[in-house]
Design an enzyme around this catalytic site. Sequence first.
Site, PDB file in Angstrom:
ATOM      1  N   ASP A 124       1.176   3.514   2.419  1.00  0.00           N
ATOM      2  CA  ASP A 124       1.395   4.037   3.764  1.00  0.00           C
ATOM      3  C   ASP A 124       2.584   3.325   4.411  1.00  0.00           C
ATOM      4  O   ASP A 124       2.423   2.257   5.016  1.00  0.00           O
ATOM      5  CB  ASP A 124       0.137   3.853   4.620  1.00  0.00           C
ATOM      6  CG  ASP A 124       0.299   4.432   6.015  1.00  0.00           C
ATOM      7  OD1 ASP A 124       1.327   5.094   6.281  1.00  0.00           O
ATOM      8  OD2 ASP A 124      -0.603   4.226   6.847  1.00  0.00           O
ATOM      9  N   SER A 157      24.149   0.658  10.320  1.00  0.00           N
ATOM     10  CA  SER A 157      22.856   1.267   9.980  1.00  0.00           C
ATOM     11  C   SER A 157      22.811   2.737  10.361  1.00  0.00           C
ATOM     12  O   SER A 157      22.113   3.530   9.730  1.00  0.00           O
ATOM     13  CB  SER A 157      21.715   0.547  10.709  1.00  0.00           C
ATOM     14  OG  SER A 157      21.378  -0.651  10.081  1.00  0.00           O
ATOM     15  N   ASP A 204       0.849  -1.186   0.000  1.00  0.00           N
ATOM     16  CA  ASP A 204       0.000   0.000   0.000  1.00  0.00           C
ATOM     17  C   ASP A 204       0.891   1.244   0.000  1.00  0.00           C
ATOM     18  O   ASP A 204       2.108   1.131  -0.086  1.00  0.00           O
ATOM     19  CB  ASP A 204      -0.984  -0.009   1.185  1.00  0.00           C
ATOM     20  CG  ASP A 204      -0.287  -0.039   2.541  1.00  0.00           C
ATOM     21  OD1 ASP A 204       0.717   0.694   2.726  1.00  0.00           O
ATOM     22  OD2 ASP A 204      -0.743  -0.787   3.433  1.00  0.00           O
ATOM     23  N   ASN A 235      27.113  -5.577  10.051  1.00  0.00           N
ATOM     24  CA  ASN A 235      27.648  -5.648  11.413  1.00  0.00           C
ATOM     25  C   ASN A 235      28.319  -6.980  11.731  1.00  0.00           C
ATOM     26  O   ASN A 235      28.280  -7.452  12.861  1.00  0.00           O
ATOM     27  CB  ASN A 235      26.515  -5.375  12.410  1.00  0.00           C
ATOM     28  CG  ASN A 235      25.889  -4.014  12.195  1.00  0.00           C
ATOM     29  OD1 ASN A 235      26.543  -3.075  11.780  1.00  0.00           O
ATOM     30  ND2 ASN A 235      24.595  -3.914  12.488  1.00  0.00           N
TER      31      ASN A 235
END
Length: 297
Positions: A56, A237, A54, A175
């Site tokens: 969102d 990250s 979707d 990592n």
Amino acid sequence: MDSGANTQIRADLVQSSGNNGDGRKVVVIDTGYNYNHQELSSSYLGGKDFVNNDNDPFDDNGHGSHVAGIITADGVDAKAKGVSPAAGIIAGKVLSASGSGFFSDVVASIYWAVDGPDGIYGTADDFNADAISMSLGTSQPYTYKGFCDTVLPDLTNAIKYSRDRNVIVVVAAGNSGGVGVSIPGCISYSTTVGAVDSTDKIARFSGRGSAVDISAHGVSIYSSVLGTGYASWSGTSMATPMASGTVALIKFAHPGYSVAQIESALFKTAKDLGKTGKDTSYGWGRVDAYGAVNFAS
């Protein structure tokens, strides 16, 4: 702290000169985006949820919002201010609430980031992003001390596609430390980021290999998460959006720069650490945003 990291890479000096990345756009491909967070709401430019199919991309994990805050948090909490707080974020949610996902969605999200919702490059709905930021990757045994371009050809081709259309793809080294760099950081077309601590020492966990291009602060970085909260997290990250945010600052100063010129500015001004020149831990060195923005490529 995020603000301490900004000082370490000298992004604070760029910001004080009036360059906050205004008008620049970064596509963050991650767990989604907490567009209700006070640090992030002003920067949201829409997105897509590839997990639930979707439009969102709301974050139900927190990782993507932490990453995005490192790029663009407004500094409501001064400690959380992003590298390029006026930059806009387009969110591609490819990772679920548990932080896992499929590379098929990552591939699709890269083409979406470049081509826009209609899937056709060069049309009116293109995002015209300055960078794609991907703080995601594999763990052992899918880590590589060399390059891994032949392992997932569809992903390699997608990153090359983006780069060829002048959208740099900034990717975490992973990592896994000395056992290598994760996919997609090990792909040669990625601009791959390792992590250092506040003293510019390579983080124990930072993936090492010939694919590492550059490094940035990625230890105990304070940024936005779910709800109205903040947290300090560590990982490549966190280092990756430091570099992505720096790209936004570079593009504000030099809107016409190609990917090669952006990389030249980043690599040639980086603080050389470890062995002289490029090495498998730090790449070319630790990001210097002030140096990169003022480098004439």
